[in-house]
Scaffold this motif. Structure first.
Motif, PDB file in Angstrom:
ATOM      1  N   MET A   1       0.842  -1.198   0.000  1.00 33.55           N
ATOM      2  CA  MET A   1       0.000   0.000   0.000  1.00 33.55           C
ATOM      3  C   MET A   1       0.877   1.248   0.000  1.00 33.55           C
ATOM      4  O   MET A   1       1.810   1.346   0.793  1.00 33.55           O
ATOM      5  N   MET A   2       0.595   2.182  -0.896  1.00 32.50           N
ATOM      6  CA  MET A   2       1.324   3.436  -0.950  1.00 32.50           C
ATOM      7  C   MET A   2       0.842   4.353   0.168  1.00 32.50           C
ATOM      8  O   MET A   2      -0.353   4.571   0.348  1.00 32.50           O
ATOM      9  N   LYS A   3       1.796   4.888   0.940  1.00 35.32           N
ATOM     10  CA  LYS A   3       1.420   5.785   2.028  1.00 35.32           C
ATOM     11  C   LYS A   3       1.029   7.151   1.493  1.00 35.32           C
ATOM     12  O   LYS A   3       1.541   7.613   0.475  1.00 35.32           O
ATOM     13  N   ASN A   4       0.106   7.795   2.204  1.00 30.79           N
ATOM     14  CA  ASN A   4      -0.250   9.172   1.920  1.00 30.79           C
ATOM     15  C   ASN A   4       0.785  10.060   2.599  1.00 30.79           C
ATOM     16  O   ASN A   4       0.740  10.268   3.807  1.00 30.79           O
ATOM     17  N   SER A   5       1.733  10.553   1.834  1.00 32.60           N
ATOM     18  CA  SER A   5       2.803  11.370   2.398  1.00 32.60           C
ATOM     19  C   SER A   5       2.469  12.852   2.420  1.00 32.60           C
ATOM     20  O   SER A   5       3.340  13.696   2.658  1.00 32.60           O
ATOM     21  N   ASP A   6       1.200  13.172   2.147  1.00 32.68           N
ATOM     22  CA  ASP A   6       0.783  14.567   2.227  1.00 32.68           C
ATOM     23  C   ASP A   6       0.797  15.068   3.662  1.00 32.68           C
ATOM     24  O   ASP A   6       0.889  16.269   3.904  1.00 32.68           O
ATOM     25  N   GLN A 101       0.338   1.942   8.004  1.00 29.29           N
ATOM     26  CA  GLN A 101       0.329   1.581   6.583  1.00 29.29           C
ATOM     27  C   GLN A 101      -0.142   2.727   5.695  1.00 29.29           C
ATOM     28  O   GLN A 101       0.176   2.764   4.508  1.00 29.29           O
ATOM     29  N   THR A 102      -0.874   3.682   6.290  1.00 27.60           N
ATOM     30  CA  THR A 102      -1.520   4.735   5.505  1.00 27.60           C
ATOM     31  C   THR A 102      -0.744   6.044   5.507  1.00 27.60           C
ATOM     32  O   THR A 102      -0.753   6.774   4.495  1.00 27.60           O
ATOM     33  N   THR A 213       9.304  18.871   0.898  1.00 27.51           N
ATOM     34  CA  THR A 213       8.122  18.105   0.496  1.00 27.51           C
ATOM     35  C   THR A 213       6.861  18.880   0.797  1.00 27.51           C
ATOM     36  O   THR A 213       6.726  19.450   1.871  1.00 27.51           O
TER      37      THR A 213
END
Length: 215
Positions: A1-6, A101-102, A213
């Protein structure tokens, strides 16, 4: 799962990840007057001193051993008793796994070195957090100047992209006063629902510095 790096989540521990059963601890250690144990060792000035690293935890434990009103004969007994107050919050482990994971997760907690090491050992899922900011290392609690400033300085994101999950209103208010977002924790379904509604107000405010970022 791709993390929300926002966003980066700043996760409190006490009463969010683990419950703090002060009543059980005080009744076991001082059955004749449990309230005395809480006043003398949880609400005392030296708890604050230990939590911000100005006093060694062993000093407080020795006070417990020396106190005739407590049923603690040795430092080892006092340490086991002091650490035994933590219990899992129902549903917290699955929720924390989802959180890890998120989102990127940094621990942000007010505690002493004994309690922190014990919690990490007993709840090893927390080792997946990317960083930890702990009051005894920073010399300040979350409600005081210095703690959240250190958190913000360590991030490449602007403060608005940093989201605190904490059960104490005073900590949430302090975070918000510095531009962070905060979720005052009640339970995990509420926290997850609030996370789903987190947004960034400023369209161009996410860049902390050139090449940092954004959120």
């Amino acid at each position: 799962m791709m993390k929300n790096s926002d966003f980066v989540i700043r996760l409190d521990l006490g009463r969010v990840v683990v419950d703090v059963t002060l009543g059980d601890w005080s009744r076991t250690g001082c059955p004749d007057d449990p309230d005395y144990a809480i006043r003398a060792f949880w609400q005392s000035p030296d708890k604050q001193a230990v939590d911000i690293g100005r006093q060694l935890p062993e000093v407080r434990l020795q006070r417990m051993v020396d106190d005739d009103r407590l049923l603690l004969a040795t430092l080892a007994e006092a340490r086991r008793s002091w650490q035994s107050m933590f219990r899992s919050i129902r549903g917290s482990e699955a929720s924390i796994r989802w959180l890890l994971q998120t989102f990127p997760v940094w621990i942000a907690t007010d505690t002493d070195s004994f309690h922190f090491s014990y919690i990490i050992e007993r709840w090893p899922i927390l080792t997946d957090a990317e960083r930890a900011f702990v009051s005894y290392e920073l010399g300040a609690t979350k409600s005081e100047p210095g703690f959240f400033e250190a958190v913000i300085d360590a991030s490449t994101l602007v403060a608005e992209c940093l989201v605190l999950i904490d059960d104490r209103a005073v900590n949430c208010e302090r975070a918000v006063s510095l531009g962070m977002q905060a979720i005052e924790f009640q339970d995990w379904p509420q926290a997850q629902a609030d996370l789903a509604s987190i947004t960034v107000v400023g369209s161009d405010a996410s860049l902390k510095a050139q090449n940092s970022t954004s959120c």
